[in-house]
Design a protein around this motif. Structure first.
Motif, PDB file in Angstrom:
ATOM      1  N   TYR A 215      17.239  29.875  -8.404  1.00 27.13           N
ATOM      2  CA  TYR A 215      16.381  30.996  -8.790  1.00 27.13           C
ATOM      3  C   TYR A 215      15.559  31.510  -7.611  1.00 27.13           C
ATOM      4  O   TYR A 215      15.538  32.712  -7.327  1.00 27.13           O
ATOM      5  N   TYR A 216      14.897  30.618  -6.897  1.00 29.27           N
ATOM      6  CA  TYR A 216      14.021  31.063  -5.816  1.00 29.27           C
ATOM      7  C   TYR A 216      14.802  31.472  -4.575  1.00 29.27           C
ATOM      8  O   TYR A 216      14.347  32.338  -3.820  1.00 29.27           O
ATOM      9  N   VAL A 217      15.992  30.888  -4.368  1.00 33.16           N
ATOM     10  CA  VAL A 217      16.855  31.407  -3.298  1.00 33.16           C
ATOM     11  C   VAL A 217      17.293  32.825  -3.623  1.00 33.16           C
ATOM     12  O   VAL A 217      17.361  33.701  -2.749  1.00 33.16           O
ATOM     13  N   GLY A 218      17.585  33.070  -4.918  1.00 40.29           N
ATOM     14  CA  GLY A 218      17.933  34.431  -5.314  1.00 40.29           C
ATOM     15  C   GLY A 218      16.789  35.413  -5.098  1.00 40.29           C
ATOM     16  O   GLY A 218      16.999  36.555  -4.662  1.00 40.29           O
ATOM     17  N   LEU A 219      15.554  34.990  -5.368  1.00 41.61           N
ATOM     18  CA  LEU A 219      14.402  35.878  -5.136  1.00 41.61           C
ATOM     19  C   LEU A 219      14.214  36.174  -3.653  1.00 41.61           C
ATOM     20  O   LEU A 219      13.993  37.329  -3.256  1.00 41.61           O
ATOM     21  N   ILE A 220      14.319  35.145  -2.817  1.00 45.23           N
ATOM     22  CA  ILE A 220      14.124  35.352  -1.382  1.00 45.23           C
ATOM     23  C   ILE A 220      15.229  36.216  -0.802  1.00 45.23           C
ATOM     24  O   ILE A 220      14.972  37.154  -0.022  1.00 45.23           O
ATOM     25  N   ALA A 221      16.482  35.928  -1.195  1.00 42.89           N
ATOM     26  CA  ALA A 221      17.587  36.745  -0.692  1.00 42.89           C
ATOM     27  C   ALA A 221      17.497  38.174  -1.201  1.00 42.89           C
ATOM     28  O   ALA A 221      17.765  39.132  -0.458  1.00 42.89           O
TER      29      ALA A 221
ATOM     30  N   MET B 123      15.182  41.822  -7.508  1.00 42.39           N
ATOM     31  CA  MET B 123      14.305  40.855  -8.144  1.00 42.39           C
ATOM     32  C   MET B 123      14.801  40.389  -9.507  1.00 42.39           C
ATOM     33  O   MET B 123      14.465  39.290  -9.948  1.00 42.39           O
ATOM     34  N   TRP B 124      15.587  41.193 -10.186  1.00 41.05           N
ATOM     35  CA  TRP B 124      16.006  40.852 -11.541  1.00 41.05           C
ATOM     36  C   TRP B 124      17.425  40.303 -11.615  1.00 41.05           C
ATOM     37  O   TRP B 124      17.893  39.964 -12.708  1.00 41.05           O
ATOM     38  N   SER B 125      18.130  40.223 -10.496  1.00 39.85           N
ATOM     39  CA  SER B 125      19.503  39.706 -10.544  1.00 39.85           C
ATOM     40  C   SER B 125      19.530  38.246 -10.991  1.00 39.85           C
ATOM     41  O   SER B 125      20.378  37.844 -11.804  1.00 39.85           O
ATOM     42  N   ALA B 126      18.613  37.432 -10.469  1.00 40.23           N
ATOM     43  CA  ALA B 126      18.565  36.025 -10.871  1.00 40.23           C
ATOM     44  C   ALA B 126      18.242  35.895 -12.352  1.00 40.23           C
ATOM     45  O   ALA B 126      18.848  35.073 -13.072  1.00 40.23           O
TER      46      ALA B 126
ATOM     47  N   LEU C  68      21.373  36.878 -14.341  1.00 41.50           N
ATOM     48  CA  LEU C  68      22.416  35.860 -14.249  1.00 41.50           C
ATOM     49  C   LEU C  68      22.103  34.666 -15.152  1.00 41.50           C
ATOM     50  O   LEU C  68      22.971  34.202 -15.926  1.00 41.50           O
ATOM     51  N   PHE C  69      20.882  34.163 -15.099  1.00 42.89           N
ATOM     52  CA  PHE C  69      20.526  33.016 -15.933  1.00 42.89           C
ATOM     53  C   PHE C  69      20.484  33.397 -17.413  1.00 42.89           C
ATOM     54  O   PHE C  69      20.772  32.557 -18.278  1.00 42.89           O
ATOM     55  N   THR C  70      20.118  34.624 -17.728  1.00 42.90           N
ATOM     56  CA  THR C  70      20.155  35.061 -19.130  1.00 42.90           C
ATOM     57  C   THR C  70      21.583  35.093 -19.652  1.00 42.90           C
ATOM     58  O   THR C  70      21.856  34.696 -20.796  1.00 42.90           O
ATOM     59  N   PHE C  71      22.516  35.552 -18.834  1.00 37.92           N
ATOM     60  CA  PHE C  71      23.926  35.571 -19.223  1.00 37.92           C
ATOM     61  C   PHE C  71      24.432  34.154 -19.491  1.00 37.92           C
ATOM     62  O   PHE C  71      25.114  33.894 -20.496  1.00 37.92           O
ATOM     63  N   VAL C  72      24.092  33.210 -18.626  1.00 39.57           N
ATOM     64  CA  VAL C  72      24.499  31.815 -18.839  1.00 39.57           C
ATOM     65  C   VAL C  72      23.835  31.253 -20.087  1.00 39.57           C
ATOM     66  O   VAL C  72      24.476  30.517 -20.881  1.00 39.57           O
ATOM     67  N   ALA C  73      22.566  31.588 -20.316  1.00 38.14           N
ATOM     68  CA  ALA C  73      21.857  31.081 -21.488  1.00 38.14           C
ATOM     69  C   ALA C  73      22.471  31.611 -22.781  1.00 38.14           C
ATOM     70  O   ALA C  73      22.581  30.878 -23.772  1.00 38.14           O
ATOM     71  N   VAL C  74      22.888  32.882 -22.799  1.00 40.44           N
ATOM     72  CA  VAL C  74      23.505  33.451 -24.001  1.00 40.44           C
ATOM     73  C   VAL C  74      24.816  32.734 -24.314  1.00 40.44           C
ATOM     74  O   VAL C  74      25.130  32.433 -25.480  1.00 40.44           O
ATOM     75  N   ILE C  75      25.603  32.424 -23.288  1.00 42.50           N
ATOM     76  CA  ILE C  75      26.858  31.698 -23.505  1.00 42.50           C
ATOM     77  C   ILE C  75      26.583  30.306 -24.077  1.00 42.50           C
ATOM     78  O   ILE C  75      27.240  29.859 -25.035  1.00 42.50           O
ATOM     79  N   LEU C  76      25.610  29.614 -23.519  1.00 41.43           N
ATOM     80  CA  LEU C  76      25.286  28.274 -24.016  1.00 41.43           C
ATOM     81  C   LEU C  76      24.710  28.319 -25.431  1.00 41.43           C
ATOM     82  O   LEU C  76      24.991  27.444 -26.253  1.00 41.43           O
ATOM     83  N   LEU C  77      23.907  29.338 -25.733  1.00 42.28           N
ATOM     84  CA  LEU C  77      23.349  29.459 -27.086  1.00 42.28           C
ATOM     85  C   LEU C  77      24.430  29.760 -28.105  1.00 42.28           C
ATOM     86  O   LEU C  77      24.354  29.302 -29.260  1.00 42.28           O
ATOM     87  N   SER C  78      25.432  30.548 -27.720  1.00 44.50           N
ATOM     88  CA  SER C  78      26.518  30.853 -28.656  1.00 44.50           C
ATOM     89  C   SER C  78      27.341  29.614 -28.997  1.00 44.50           C
ATOM     90  O   SER C  78      27.922  29.524 -30.083  1.00 44.50           O
ATOM     91  N   ARG C  79      27.400  28.651 -28.114  1.00 44.59           N
ATOM     92  CA  ARG C  79      28.161  27.413 -28.349  1.00 44.59           C
ATOM     93  C   ARG C  79      27.281  26.302 -28.912  1.00 44.59           C
ATOM     94  O   ARG C  79      27.797  25.226 -29.262  1.00 44.59           O
ATOM     95  N   MET C  80      25.978  26.516 -28.966  1.00 43.91           N
ATOM     96  CA  MET C  80      25.083  25.444 -29.392  1.00 43.91           C
ATOM     97  C   MET C  80      25.261  25.108 -30.864  1.00 43.91           C
ATOM     98  O   MET C  80      25.193  23.947 -31.267  1.00 43.91           O
ATOM     99  N   GLY C  81      25.544  26.078 -31.692  1.00 39.13           N
ATOM    100  CA  GLY C  81      25.681  25.820 -33.123  1.00 39.13           C
ATOM    101  C   GLY C  81      26.939  25.080 -33.482  1.00 39.13           C
ATOM    102  O   GLY C  81      27.036  24.479 -34.563  1.00 39.13           O
ATOM    103  N   ARG C  82      27.948  25.094 -32.609  1.00 36.43           N
ATOM    104  CA  ARG C  82      29.220  24.435 -32.916  1.00 36.43           C
ATOM    105  C   ARG C  82      29.302  23.024 -32.344  1.00 36.43           C
ATOM    106  O   ARG C  82      30.312  22.356 -32.436  1.00 36.43           O
ATOM    107  N   GLU C  83      28.216  22.546 -31.699  1.00 40.28           N
ATOM    108  CA  GLU C  83      28.229  21.233 -31.088  1.00 40.28           C
ATOM    109  C   GLU C  83      27.321  20.305 -31.859  1.00 40.28           C
ATOM    110  O   GLU C  83      26.253  20.694 -32.328  1.00 40.28           O
ATOM    111  N   SER C  84      27.733  19.083 -31.987  1.00 44.19           N
ATOM    112  CA  SER C  84      26.942  18.067 -32.687  1.00 44.19           C
ATOM    113  C   SER C  84      26.283  17.164 -31.658  1.00 44.19           C
ATOM    114  O   SER C  84      26.971  16.487 -30.896  1.00 44.19           O
ATOM    115  N   ALA C  85      24.994  17.146 -31.634  1.00 47.87           N
ATOM    116  CA  ALA C  85      24.262  16.314 -30.685  1.00 47.87           C
ATOM    117  C   ALA C  85      23.952  14.985 -31.340  1.00 47.87           C
ATOM    118  O   ALA C  85      23.225  14.915 -32.321  1.00 47.87           O
ATOM    119  N   THR C  86      24.508  13.921 -30.796  1.00 50.63           N
ATOM    120  CA  THR C  86      24.254  12.587 -31.315  1.00 50.63           C
ATOM    121  C   THR C  86      23.793  11.705 -30.179  1.00 50.63           C
ATOM    122  O   THR C  86      23.825  12.085 -29.018  1.00 50.63           O
TER     123      THR C  86
END
Length: 636
Positions: free
Chosen positions: A565-571, A587-590, A593-611
């Motif tokens: 994240y902070y390398v992305g801000l500096i670059a 300033m908003w690219s990082a 990018l992380f929001t896109f990854v978070a949306v993908i992980l959230l879409s798969r969160m309901g189909r996974e069983s955490a034990t």
């Protein structure tokens, strides 16, 4: 659900406070270690050192708060999943989306708080910290003197330059001193080495120089040169006090010491210069295309650093302009409500119009009987004094009501007149904003139809008075054609179109660089603030996917996300300064990018069983090694 929401927030509160304290302390210690050489041995009071530490905290918190949010989310959700609390909640019909709602609301509140913090608190603390560092540097000359730079030791008297400076021993090598204390002579001293120290009273500076010479040039005989060699020379510079003094006259602010609206004012000022240069470039390019050897007249404009009361409003829509417009609207609305409240309070506090109270019926009858007993029988019957007083009181009350009605009518009439005056002033402003007609140009209303010579170029009707151009604008003479040479009487010198284009292009690049510098700082304030919400969306699914990761998961994921994240801000800031990326995308690219990854992980969160039977840190390592192994096998 309120109990569950409170429970989830309580699970995040402890890790958040601990992570914020630990990360802020680590970064603050790193910064203090770098600045320790500027504080030790200065004889500073403990309050000054404490103030230095306190002013160093805000810009550290601005960086560590989003990091603490990610650590808290990772730790809290991984602990809930590892202890099967997530499984119990799922069994009772509580989805993961509901568990994220209170954390997202808390993250949004933190983001809003950070926006205000980065806009108001952080710039002020940065400005005070820079001023305090300058005050500390002036306390001892070795901290103010820089190597290979001419330093002013005493105002307009002694100037010192050294190529090598040892701040621990106050030793110098290759020293040059310019002595201007005597106006009748100019003395220059060269020495191979030397040391500096304060006198016992701490007011004078003593310089001990070794192996050098001094040369003087008398002012009355500038052709003579006197040179004197020495092995050891002592120079005393009076009035250099070793005392800590605060400087309250430093009003300069860098881009990190300005609020959002101050940065937006700078952006607006440079945008005005950019568009003016763009118009000159466009006009010169059109003239050059029609006639390559033609000249163009440059209209003088206000310089960039000209003192202006208000830079106006930006022509380009941006996040900073929208934010400042909302603040201005809120300020006007707050002032309007405050004035209404003050007006109502003044009406309650101010005394009302005096009105006589009407006497009761029994009181009137008793007063009438007393008056009849006191009056002689031979006097003609008159109205009782009580009735006369009551009538007078009624007349006074009627007059008071009439006066109040007249006053209300006058106030309404005055408010209507003020509203009409303001509307007329706005119409006049709009009418005055239209550029005046140049000399020799007529309007249809100025010349009646059928007037002889009305259609002749340059015709001026009788009695026509040319308007006065605004200050700083050179009037264009009648019949002037763009691209031709302007007469000398016009006051502006023509230049070749190619030179005008090159100058305008250079000015546009310079203005664009300044715009990017200030716009990047605006976008950074909002981008870092929104990271609190983004890290909540990113941390929760990762923690639920690897519930037994523990502290290793928290540290590993946090370091990876922080680094990217902070390398992305500096670059991004570097690319925006070079005009490769716009300030928004830099300033908003990082965040995107992380929001896109978070949306993908959230879409798969309901189909996974955490034990608790899997999902530790080794699974992350196995997943990465398996990914690289498949790519290597595919390439083979």
């Amino acid at each position: 659900m309120k109990i569950i929401h409170k429970y989830v927030l309580r699970e995040h509160a402890g890790p958040l406070i601990f992570a914020l304290s630990a990360l802020t302390s680590l970064m603050l210690l790193n910064y203090v270690a770098k600045q320790l050489g500027n504080l030790v041995g200065k004889g500073l009071d403990w309050t000054v050192i404490l103030e230095f530490f306190m002013l160093s905290i805000p810009f550290t918190v601005a960086m560590t708060l989003p990091m603490a949010v990610l650590v808290a989310v990772l730790y809290a959700f991984s602990r809930l999943a590892s202890e099967n609390e997530i499984t119990a909640l799922k069994a009772n019909g509580v989805s993961m989306g509901r568990l994220l709602v209170p954390v997202l609301v808390a993250g949004a509140l933190l983001s809003l708080t950070m926006v205000v913090f980065n806009d108001q608190v952080l710039p002020r603390s940065n400005h005070r910290l820079r001023t305090l560092q300058g005050d500390i540097a002036r306390k001892k000359p070795t901290f103010a003197i820089k190597e290979q730079v001419i330093n002013e030791v005493a105002p307009n008297s002694y100037f010192l330059r050294t190529n090598h400076l040892n701040r621990e021993t106050n030793g110098m090598r290759e020293v040059t001193i310019y002595d201007l204390s005597d106006p009748m002579r100019r003395r220059t001293i060269y020495a191979d080495s030397g040391t500096m120290a304060f006198s016992e009273d701490g007011t004078d500076l003593q310089l001990t120089l070794h192996s050098g010479f001094m040369q003087e040039v008398p002012k009355d005989t500038p052709t003579q040169l006197q040179r004197l060699y020495f092995r050891t020379d002592l120079i005393r510079v009076p009035g250099v006090a070793n005392a800590f003094q605060r400087d309250s006259s430093d009003t300069y602010k860098s881009d990190r010491e300005m609020s959002v609206c101050e940065l937006q004012d700078e952006v607006t000022r440079y945008e005005r210069d950019y568009f003016r240069s763009y118009e000159e470039f466009r006009r010169a390019s059109e003239v050059s295309r029609r006639s390559p050897g033609a000249s163009v007249v440059i209209t003088p404009g206000a310089p960039t650093n000209a003192p202006t009361t208000s830079p106006g409003r930006s022509r380009v829509r941006s996040l900073g302009r929208t934010y400042c417009d909302l603040l201005a609207y809120a300020k006007r609305l707050r002032i309007g409500r405050l004035s209404l409240a003050l007006g109502g309070a003044a009406g309650l506090v101010a005394p009302r119009d005096a009105q006589a109270e009407e006497p009761t019926r029994d009181a009137r009858r008793q007063q009438q009987q007393q008056q009849q007993q006191q009056q002689p029988q031979h006097q003609p019957q008159q109205a009782p004094p009580a009735q006369q007083a009551a009538g007078a009181q009624w007349r006074d009350s009627a007059q008071a009501r009439d006066t109040a009605q007249k006053r209300d009518t006058a106030q309404k009439r005055d408010s209507t007149q003020k509203r009409d005056t303001l509307r007329a002033a706005r119409d006049t402003t709009k009418r005055d904003s239209v550029p005046p007609l140049p000399t020799g140009i007529r309007t249809d209303s100025a010349v009646p139809p059928g007037t002889p010579g009305a259609n002749t170029p340059g015709y001026t009707p009788p009695g026509y008075v040319p308007p006065t151009p605004p200050a700083g604008v050179v009037p264009t003479p009648p019949g002037y054609v763009p691209g031709t040479t302007l007469p000398p009487s016009a006051g502006a010198a023509p230049q070749p179109a190619a030179i005008v284009m090159e100058t305008a292009r250079s000015q546009m690049l310079s203005a664009r660089t300044q715009i990017n510098q200030y716009a990047v700082e605006i976008q950074k304030k909002f981008a870092i603030s929104m990271a609190c919400v983004i890290f909540v969306l990113l941390g929760a699914p990762i923690a639920l996917r690897f519930p037994r990761g523990g502290v290793g998961l928290v540290i590993g994921v946090s370091l990876g996300v922080f680094g990217l994240y902070y390398v992305g801000l500096i670059a991004g800031e570097a690319l925006a300064d070079r005009a490769i990326l716009t300030p928004f995308w830099a300033m908003w690219s990082a965040n995107i990018l992380f929001t896109f990854v978070a949306v993908i992980l959230l879409s798969r969160m309901g189909r996974e069983s955490a034990t608790s039977r899997g999902g530790d840190i080794t699974e992350i390592i196995d997943a990465f090694t398996g990914l690289f192994r498949r790519r290597r096998d595919g390439a083979a």
